[in-house]
Write a protein that holds these residues in place. Sequence first.
Motif, short mmCIF file in Angstrom:
data_model
loop_
_atom_site.label_atom_id
_atom_site.label_comp_id
_atom_site.label_asym_id
_atom_site.label_seq_id
_atom_site.Cartn_x
_atom_site.Cartn_y
_atom_site.Cartn_z
N CYS A 77 142.92 41.66 14.39
CA CYS A 77 142.74 42.12 15.63
C CYS A 77 142.94 43.69 15.47
CB CYS A 77 143.48 41.43 16.89
SG CYS A 77 145.32 40.91 16.15
N ASP A 78 142.53 44.54 16.49
CA ASP A 78 142.79 45.81 16.34
C ASP A 78 143.93 46.40 16.87
OD1 ASP A 78 140.29 46.51 15.25
OD2 ASP A 78 139.66 45.77 17.37
N ALA A 79 144.63 45.65 18.01
CA ALA A 79 145.69 46.09 18.59
C ALA A 79 146.66 44.78 18.94
CB ALA A 79 145.61 46.64 19.86
N TYR A 80 147.92 44.89 18.97
CA TYR A 80 148.69 43.62 19.22
C TYR A 80 149.36 44.18 20.66
CZ TYR A 80 152.31 39.98 18.76
OH TYR A 80 153.37 39.19 19.07
N ASP A 107 138.42 50.45 24.39
CA ASP A 107 137.08 49.47 24.95
C ASP A 107 136.45 48.76 23.76
OD1 ASP A 107 134.96 48.76 26.28
OD2 ASP A 107 133.83 50.59 26.63
N GLY A 108 136.27 47.47 23.96
CA GLY A 108 135.60 46.65 22.89
C GLY A 108 136.29 46.13 21.81
N ALA A 109 137.91 46.65 21.92
CA ALA A 109 138.67 46.19 20.64
C ALA A 109 139.08 44.76 20.88
CB ALA A 109 140.09 46.95 20.69
N THR A 110 139.34 44.17 19.74
CA THR A 110 139.90 42.96 19.60
C THR A 110 141.66 42.83 19.72
OG1 THR A 110 138.13 42.00 18.37
CG2 THR A 110 140.06 40.62 18.27
N TYR A 164 147.84 40.42 13.12
CA TYR A 164 147.61 42.04 13.32
C TYR A 164 147.41 42.67 12.19
CZ TYR A 164 149.21 46.70 14.56
OH TYR A 164 149.14 48.09 14.56
N LEU A 165 148.32 42.41 11.00
CA LEU A 165 148.58 43.07 9.82
C LEU A 165 147.26 42.50 8.81
CD1 LEU A 165 152.23 42.62 8.87
CD2 LEU A 165 151.04 44.67 9.60
#
Lengths: 339, 406
Positions: free
Chosen positions: A189-192, A142-145, A184-185
Motif C-alpha cells: 500500500c502507498d499510505a498507511y 488520488d488513486g492511492a492504495t 506498508y513496508l
Amino acid sequence: MKKSVILGALALAGVSAGAAAAGTLDDVKARGKLNCGVVTGLVGFGAPDANGEWQGFDVSMCRAVAAAVLGDPNAVQFVPTTGKTRFTALSSGEIDLLARNTTWTFSRDVDLKFEFIGVNYYDGQGFMVPKALNVSSAKDLDGATICVQTGTTTELNLADYFRKNNISYEPVPIETNAEGQQQYLAGACDAYTTDMSGLASTRATFEAPGEHVLLPEIISKEPLAPLVRHGDNEWADVVRWTLNALIAAEEAGITSANIGELSAQAGDAPEINRILGTEGDLGEMLGLDNEWAKRAIMAGGNYGEIFEKNIGEASPIGLARGLNAQWTDGGLLYAPPFR
Amino acid sequence: MTTMTDPEKGGFHVSQLLSDTRYRAYTFQAIALIALIVAFAYLGANLVSNLRAAGLDISFKFLGSEAGYGVEQALIPYTSQSSNWQAAKVGILNTLLVAVLGCAMATVFGVIAGVLRLSNNWIVSRIMAAYVEAFRNVPVLIWILIIYAAVTNAFPVARDYLGEDPERNMMFGVMAFTNRGVYVPMPVWNAGAAVVLAVFVLSLIAIALYRRHVTKTLFSSGRILPTFWPTLALLIVPTVLAYFIMGRPIGFDAPDTLSNRFNIQGGVQISASFIALWFALSIYTGAFIAENVRAGIQAVSSGQTEAAAALGLRPRRIMKLVVLPQALRVIIPPLISQYLNLTKNSSLAIAVGYSDITATLGGITLNKTGRAIECVLLIMLFYLAISLAISVVMNIYNNSVKLKER
C-alpha cells in the motif's frame, strides 16, 4: 418389521448471556485481579517489553485502576483485543475495563451500551507515506492504495474524507497494526492511515523512521477514552475518578517524587489533601479507602509522567503534548474538582 | 420359539403405549421430541429475556442504512454510500467467486496428484506423496498467510511499472504482476459481441453433440473416430470467423500505467488477497482430493485393469474407459465433503483482508452497527444455504454416475 429410530441425546451447551449488570467493583475485589483489555501490540500505548511485562500509556491506566482498587499495580490480567473483538470482550464480561485507544463516538456510547469514562488522549487520524513518493498533502493521494485497520472508525473516516474531496482510493483492509506495518513496508500500500499517535508509534519501530513522513492533514477527531459497561455506575465512577486523579495530580504538582512527602500529613493545599486522602473521605464515597488515589498515582506517576515516559518527546515515539497538555498550558485536559 | 405373542385385535388401552412393543418406540420418540423442543424453547426464551434485560432488541433495519466503508474488490456497483445490504451482497459474491474457482482448481490439483501418486515412476509418485503430506498436515490458515506473505514480498511493487520510463515493462505489454495483485486486460463488449458469444456457445454444443456421435459410432460399429482435432477446430474456427465477420466487436482495455502515479488503472485487478486465498484453498483441499482419487482408483480391482489390457487397450484408454468410471463412484461422496470444506474455509479470507461475507457483513458491518446476533444469524443462514446447494448438486451428479442396479 419395525424400524426404531433412536433420537440421540443432544448435548446442549446452555448459553447464559453474562448479565453482569452490576457489581464489577465487588467482582474485581473478590477476584483480586483486574481484567483489562488492551491493544494486541502498539509500542508506547500497550505492548509487552523485552521481559514480557506490559508497558505503555493505556497499560498505565489499567495499572493505576488496579493500584487504586486492589492496592497492587501488578494485579492486572492483560487481555489483548483486536479492533473487532474489543467490544464483545467488554460486553460479555470477559474484561472489566477496556483501555485500548478506542474512539468515543455517539453510537458506541449510546447504541452499543458502553460508558466512556473520560478522554485520556486527544487524537486525530492521519496518513503516513514514504518520503520517496513526494506527497505533501493527503489531497495528493488520488488513486492511492491505502492500508487501513478493519472494524475501526478509521475505515469510516477514510471513506468520508476521500468522498468529501472527490478523490478515489483503494482500501487494503488489515487486521492488526503489525500486519499493516508489514504491508506498508512491502509497498503493498502507498499510505498507511490510523490515529496520528499510532502512526508515530509505528514509525518509531521502523529501521529507518526518517524515510517516512506523516502528512499534515488530520481528518478526524479521535478522543481516545477508556470504557466500561453501561449500567454499573459505581465501577464507572471508580475508573473515571482514577483517570481524573492522574490528571488533577499533574495540575496540582503531585509527582511520584514528592508524593511520599505530600501524603505523610495534611499540607497547606486542600485540593492535594483531598486527592491524597489526608483530608476528607472521598475514597470511602467511591467504595474504596482514602489512599486510593495515592496508590493510583504511585503506580506510574501522574498523567504527565505517564505521557513522558511512554509516548512523550523523550521517548522513541516522540509525541508532543499538543492538545493533551493541561488546560492551564493551552491543552484540553481539565479534571473536575476533587471535593 | 418366539417371545412375541400376537396382540389382541381392537381395544386400545393407554397402558399399551408402554407395554406394547408396537407403540413403545413411538412413545419414547415422542417424549424425546418434546424434551428437545422444551430445551430449545428454554434456550430461546433465555436469550430473548437476557437481550431485553441488556436493552437490546433484534432488528434488521441496519441493513438499509449506509455502509460507510470501502471494499477492495466488488463485483457489483458499490461505493461507501451503498447500504449495508449491498455490502453484504458484495461479500456474498466474493465468497461464491473464491468458492467456485477454488473447487474447480482443487479438483484439477487433486485429480492430477491422485493419479500421479500411483505412477510407476518412483520420483513422480514420491513428489506427489510429499505434496499431499505437506499440504494436508499444515492448517490452511498457515498456508493462506504463507502464500500472502510470499505474494507481497516476492512480487515487485506497482510503482515499478508506472510512468513514462518504468523500471519494469508489462508482460506482452498488457499484464502486470505486482504485490497488490495481477493486472490483466478487461474485455470490452461492443455491438455485435453477443453474436460472437452465441457462436461460441453453439460451437460448445456442437462439440458435445460430435463427441456423443463418436461414442455412438464406437458402440455400434466399433470404429474409433478422431476427437482431438475436430474438437479443437470446432472450438476455434467458428468463433474466430464470427469475430472478424462482425468487425472485431470485442476489444480489450489494457491496464494503464500512465494516468496515475500510485497505481495501475484500468484493466482487471486480481488482488493479492484473492490470489493468496484462492491458491491456498485449492492447493490445500487438492491434497485431500488427491487422496480420495487415489482411494477411488485403488478400489477398482486390478483384475479390471488386467482384463482391459488383455483386450488390447492402451493404458490411457484403460484409465479413461475402465478405471475412472468405476472409481468415480467411490470418489464423489467424499469429494462433496471436500467442496463443502473449501467453501466454509473461505471464511478465513479475513486473515488476508479479502472482502468475503465474513469480512463485510460479519466484520465491518457487525462492528460498526454492533448488531452481532443479526449479522451472525444471516451469515449462518448463508453458509447453510450454500452448503446445502452444493450437496444437492453433487448428489444429483453422484446419482448419475453410481452403479445402475436393474
